[in-house]
Design a protein around this motif. Structure first.
Motif, mmCIF file in Angstrom:
data_model
loop_
_atom_site.group_PDB
_atom_site.id
_atom_site.type_symbol
_atom_site.label_atom_id
_atom_site.label_comp_id
_atom_site.label_asym_id
_atom_site.label_seq_id
_atom_site.Cartn_x
_atom_site.Cartn_y
_atom_site.Cartn_z
ATOM 1 N N ASP A 1 3.688 6.780 -9.059
ATOM 2 C CA ASP A 1 2.802 7.072 -9.890
ATOM 3 C C ASP A 1 2.214 6.566 -10.659
ATOM 4 N N THR A 2 2.374 5.407 -10.326
ATOM 5 C CA THR A 2 2.080 4.258 -11.808
ATOM 6 C C THR A 2 2.177 3.170 -10.579
ATOM 7 N N GLY B 1 5.064 1.209 -8.443
ATOM 8 C CA GLY B 1 4.834 1.247 -6.865
ATOM 9 C C GLY B 1 5.108 -0.366 -6.645
ATOM 10 N N LEU B 2 4.626 -1.395 -7.698
ATOM 11 C CA LEU B 2 4.951 -2.610 -7.025
ATOM 12 C C LEU B 2 6.321 -3.010 -6.879
ATOM 13 N N ARG B 3 6.970 -2.305 -8.625
ATOM 14 C CA ARG B 3 8.678 -2.767 -8.759
ATOM 15 C C ARG B 3 8.590 -2.103 -7.474
ATOM 16 N N ALA B 4 9.067 -1.064 -6.585
ATOM 17 C CA ALA B 4 9.561 0.437 -6.016
ATOM 18 C C ALA B 4 9.952 -1.023 -4.759
ATOM 19 N N ALA C 1 -4.986 -13.343 -4.366
ATOM 20 C CA ALA C 1 -6.698 -12.335 -4.036
ATOM 21 C C ALA C 1 -6.871 -10.177 -4.844
ATOM 22 N N TYR C 2 -5.860 -10.360 -3.782
ATOM 23 C CA TYR C 2 -5.163 -9.173 -3.724
ATOM 24 C C TYR C 2 -4.435 -8.446 -4.447
ATOM 25 N N LEU C 3 -3.440 -8.879 -5.208
ATOM 26 C CA LEU C 3 -2.733 -8.498 -6.145
ATOM 27 C C LEU C 3 -3.576 -8.711 -6.671
ATOM 28 N N GLU D 1 0.733 -0.971 -0.430
ATOM 29 C CA GLU D 1 -0.231 0.187 -0.145
ATOM 30 C C GLU D 1 0.855 1.464 -0.149
ATOM 31 N N GLY D 2 2.089 1.618 0.347
ATOM 32 C CA GLY D 2 2.820 2.558 1.011
ATOM 33 C C GLY D 2 3.204 2.394 0.023
ATOM 34 N N PHE D 3 3.953 1.731 -1.276
ATOM 35 C CA PHE D 3 4.662 1.963 -1.770
ATOM 36 C C PHE D 3 3.755 2.273 -3.410
#
Lengths: 195, 195
Positions: free
Chosen positions: B78-79, B83-86, B133-135, B71-73
DNA sequence: TTTTAACTTGAGCAGTCGCTCAAAATCAAA
DNA sequence: TTTGATTTTGAGCGACTGCTCAAGTTAAAA
């Protein structure tokens, strides 16, 4: 001038290997092992020194078994990639029910031994490095035969294979999901040609 | 009309979680836990019922922590994919030294509990399904925003992510290989856009 | 057949395991 | 201040752990 050993070392190691692979090192008791290999503690300890000693041999034997299995699939396939694919399908789909675990015993070992300077952790690293070197040889062949482009080096293909294969085996360590396995293996080999 | 509890349940679970994550369930003794959380056996057992009970709460807490981290990332990127990558980079590269293990605690749990009908194995499956499911929700957003094509469904992207992420974390569970991590994470996200 | 070195056996040791419970400590309500 | 429900304490229980070793068994060599 003596008595002969009554057990066949290879067989004992193979049986122990199955048990360790299934339950992990810590959850496998020496009594479990005694029953599985049908030997009394004294015989086991005179042959292998310790539970850890038997585990070492079991883990080494596991990698030998894996390599032998790959050799088999490679020699009875037209292409290197075809052989690897047959191997992957065999491990993830075909031997699902009869294998002690969906997850690679090396990966299990590597994740179980947390202390980074323990003998068993170092062994798992060592065997994994050896296996990567073995895969690298195979991918060299695939590149030389023109089955894969040379935008990536052989060792980079080997790393890619390891990550995908480990990821898939981890994901399919559950009872129900054979239905997704085939398309995801497709995806893995399709992506490898696109690299 | 009573005495108050002296410990903060959240903190205790968090500390226990770290220990379980590092050493695994079987290799963590109740004495280890007692020392880590600074509680006497009676208090632990009246609060959590059993070692297994404390482990359950620890594992659940782990997934909550992971989701919170994502959630934080996501909120400071921006995208969705950024976020997932970070998040992935943070887990695999940045928190390498301070994390109890490179390998996901859920995956470790799933691989440690071999008996397919044990409570802890079922819990690991359950939490993994929840996480998928969250992903899936997250990848739905990515598709809707046009960051990913809709040739794959959101749940298929989620599965792909799980396999890659698990594979990478398994591969990088060793001391030396940070140098390969960045290009392989690059590769993962590049491939995801090509699916 | 006797000898003797090698192998097998299994009772059991010392230590650790998960866990219990009677007693002591604690603190809000009376 | 007294009461009494609740929590904390830690000695220690019974089971199990990895492992040992003296005694018994085996079979090749003498």
């Amino acid at each position: 001038m003596a008595n002969k050993v009554k057990f066949e070392r290879e067989n004992v190691v193979r049986v122990a290997s199955q048990l360790f692979w299934q339950k992990g090192f810590h959850a496998t008791s020496t009594r479990d092992l005694q029953e599985a290999v049908n030997m009394r503690p004294g015989s086991i300890y005179s042959a292998f020194g310790s539970k850890e000693g038997l585990y070492c041999e079991s883990l080494k034997d596991y990698t030998v078994q894996m390599k032998t299995q790959i050799e088999g699939f490679l020699s009875s396939a037209d292409t290197v990639l075809g052989g690897l694919r047959a191997f992957v399908e065999n491990v993830i789909i075909k031997t699902k029910g009869c294998s002690p675990s969906a997850i690679c015993m090396l990966v299990k070992a590597n994740s179980e031994f947390a202390e980074k300077d323990s003998k068993l952790y170092e062994l798992s690293l060592d065997l994994m490095a050896q296996f990567e070197a073995y895969l690298t040889q195979i991918f060299e062949q695939a590149i030389n035969k023109g089955e894969l482009s040379n935008t990536l080096t052989a060792v980079e293909y080997a790393r890619f294979f390891q990550v995908q294969f480990t990821g898939l085996r981890g994901y399919f360590n559950r009872p129900d999901v054979e239905q997704f396995a085939e398309p995801m293996i497709n995806q893995m080999f399709m992506l490898m040609r696109k690299l």
